[in-house]
Design a protein around this motif. Structure first.
Motif, PDB file in Angstrom:
ATOM      1  N   GLN A 196      -2.354   3.011  -0.094  1.00  0.00           N
ATOM      2  CA  GLN A 196      -3.212   2.400   0.921  1.00  0.00           C
ATOM      3  C   GLN A 196      -3.991   1.234   0.333  1.00  0.00           C
ATOM      4  OE1 GLN A 196      -5.641   5.603   2.515  1.00  0.00           O
ATOM      5  NE2 GLN A 196      -4.190   5.897   4.204  1.00  0.00           N
ATOM      6  N   ALA A 197      -4.383   0.329   1.188  1.00  0.00           N
ATOM      7  CA  ALA A 197      -5.203  -0.788   0.759  1.00  0.00           C
ATOM      8  C   ALA A 197      -6.455  -0.276   0.049  1.00  0.00           C
ATOM      9  CB  ALA A 197      -5.580  -1.656   1.947  1.00  0.00           C
ATOM     10  N   VAL A 256       1.884  -1.701   0.154  1.00  0.00           N
ATOM     11  CA  VAL A 256       0.466  -1.448   0.386  1.00  0.00           C
ATOM     12  C   VAL A 256       0.231  -1.442   1.891  1.00  0.00           C
ATOM     13  CG1 VAL A 256      -1.893  -2.137  -0.117  1.00  0.00           C
ATOM     14  CG2 VAL A 256      -0.070  -2.628  -1.772  1.00  0.00           C
ATOM     15  N   SER A 257      -0.215  -0.309   2.397  1.00  0.00           N
ATOM     16  CA  SER A 257      -0.462  -0.188   3.832  1.00  0.00           C
ATOM     17  C   SER A 257      -1.916  -0.515   4.155  1.00  0.00           C
ATOM     18  CB  SER A 257      -0.129   1.224   4.297  1.00  0.00           C
ATOM     19  OG  SER A 257      -0.973   2.166   3.664  1.00  0.00           O
ATOM     20  N   SER A 258      -2.115  -1.053   5.334  1.00  0.00           N
ATOM     21  CA  SER A 258      -3.479  -1.449   5.733  1.00  0.00           C
ATOM     22  C   SER A 258      -4.204  -0.310   6.436  1.00  0.00           C
ATOM     23  CB  SER A 258      -3.409  -2.664   6.651  1.00  0.00           C
ATOM     24  OG  SER A 258      -2.608  -2.378   7.766  1.00  0.00           O
ATOM     25  N   ASN A 270      -7.522  -2.260  -6.448  1.00  0.00           N
ATOM     26  CA  ASN A 270      -7.945  -2.894  -5.194  1.00  0.00           C
ATOM     27  C   ASN A 270      -6.759  -3.593  -4.513  1.00  0.00           C
ATOM     28  OD1 ASN A 270      -9.641  -3.750  -3.145  1.00  0.00           O
ATOM     29  ND2 ASN A 270     -10.356  -5.552  -4.267  1.00  0.00           N
ATOM     30  N   LEU A 271      -5.695  -2.859  -4.356  1.00  0.00           N
ATOM     31  CA  LEU A 271      -4.473  -3.438  -3.786  1.00  0.00           C
ATOM     32  C   LEU A 271      -4.679  -3.841  -2.334  1.00  0.00           C
ATOM     33  CD1 LEU A 271      -1.941  -1.094  -5.517  1.00  0.00           C
ATOM     34  CD2 LEU A 271      -1.846  -3.589  -5.585  1.00  0.00           C
ATOM     35  N   LYS A 272      -3.993  -4.915  -1.958  1.00  0.00           N
ATOM     36  CA  LYS A 272      -4.075  -5.468  -0.613  1.00  0.00           C
ATOM     37  C   LYS A 272      -2.679  -5.462   0.011  1.00  0.00           C
ATOM     38  CE  LYS A 272      -7.721  -8.625  -2.175  1.00  0.00           C
ATOM     39  NZ  LYS A 272      -8.141 -10.047  -2.282  1.00  0.00           N
ATOM     40  N   PRO A 273      -2.596  -5.471   1.328  1.00  0.00           N
ATOM     41  CA  PRO A 273      -1.268  -5.514   1.973  1.00  0.00           C
ATOM     42  C   PRO A 273      -0.424  -6.700   1.497  1.00  0.00           C
ATOM     43  CG  PRO A 273      -2.926  -4.902   3.567  1.00  0.00           C
ATOM     44  CD  PRO A 273      -3.670  -5.249   2.316  1.00  0.00           C
ATOM     45  N   GLU A 274      -1.069  -7.802   1.186  1.00  0.00           N
ATOM     46  CA  GLU A 274      -0.321  -8.976   0.716  1.00  0.00           C
ATOM     47  C   GLU A 274       0.245  -8.801  -0.694  1.00  0.00           C
ATOM     48  OE1 GLU A 274      -3.395  -8.929   1.996  1.00  0.00           O
ATOM     49  OE2 GLU A 274      -4.728 -10.375   0.973  1.00  0.00           O
ATOM     50  N   ASP A 275      -0.095  -7.710  -1.367  1.00  0.00           N
ATOM     51  CA  ASP A 275       0.513  -7.409  -2.668  1.00  0.00           C
ATOM     52  C   ASP A 275       1.862  -6.708  -2.508  1.00  0.00           C
ATOM     53  OD1 ASP A 275      -2.760  -6.544  -3.824  1.00  0.00           O
ATOM     54  OD2 ASP A 275      -1.647  -8.388  -4.265  1.00  0.00           O
ATOM     55  N   THR A 276       2.226  -6.376  -1.285  1.00  0.00           N
ATOM     56  CA  THR A 276       3.509  -5.724  -1.027  1.00  0.00           C
ATOM     57  C   THR A 276       4.657  -6.620  -1.474  1.00  0.00           C
ATOM     58  OG1 THR A 276       2.658  -4.411   0.813  1.00  0.00           O
ATOM     59  CG2 THR A 276       5.033  -4.847   0.776  1.00  0.00           C
TER      60      THR A 276
END
Length: 124
Positions: free
Chosen positions: A13-14, A122-124, A85-91
């Motif tokens: 998850q984000a 990475v899911s939001s 601190n992963l973000k969806p844009e890191d997918t």
């Protein structure tokens, strides 16, 4: 002949964290720079992070600076990428690469050996 294999990808998850590992075999990579690149769906493969031959110098893409940390253990012939601190844009699919040179580089052409990649979602 050097070979590298990535592991550690998955679904998170984000705001979460993942640790990617890259194991080199065949020949030691202790004298060469290593890097991580990533490729999102429908996009080009882009630079993420690099580390020099002895781990004293690192460089990051602006998009991951302060969140990702690259490290290496030459005794174990491994390189890691700690992603916080992963973000969806890191997918993306994350690729480990072993370089021709000893110093850091963000250029794909400076890396001679690539792994098959490990998927990070990475899911939001």
């Amino acid at each position: 002949q050097v070979q590298v294999v990535e592991s550690g990808g998955g679904l998170v998850q984000a705001g979460g964290s993942l640790r990617l590992s890259c194991a080199a075999s065949g020949r030691t990579v202790s004298g060469k720079a290593m890097a991580w690149f990533r490729q999102a769906p429908g996009k080009e493969r882009v630079f993420v992070a690099t580390i020099n031959w002895n781990g004293t110098s690192t460089y990051y893409a602006d998009s991951v600076k302060g969140r990702f940390t690259i490290s290496r253990d030459n005794a174990k012939n491994t390189v890691n990428l700690q992603m916080n601190n992963l973000k969806p844009e890191d997918t993306a699919i994350y690729y480990c690469a072993a370089g021709w040179l000893t110093g850091i580089s963000s250029l794909k052409n400076d890396y001679r050996t690539w792994g098959q990649g490990t998927r990070v979602t990475v899911s939001s």
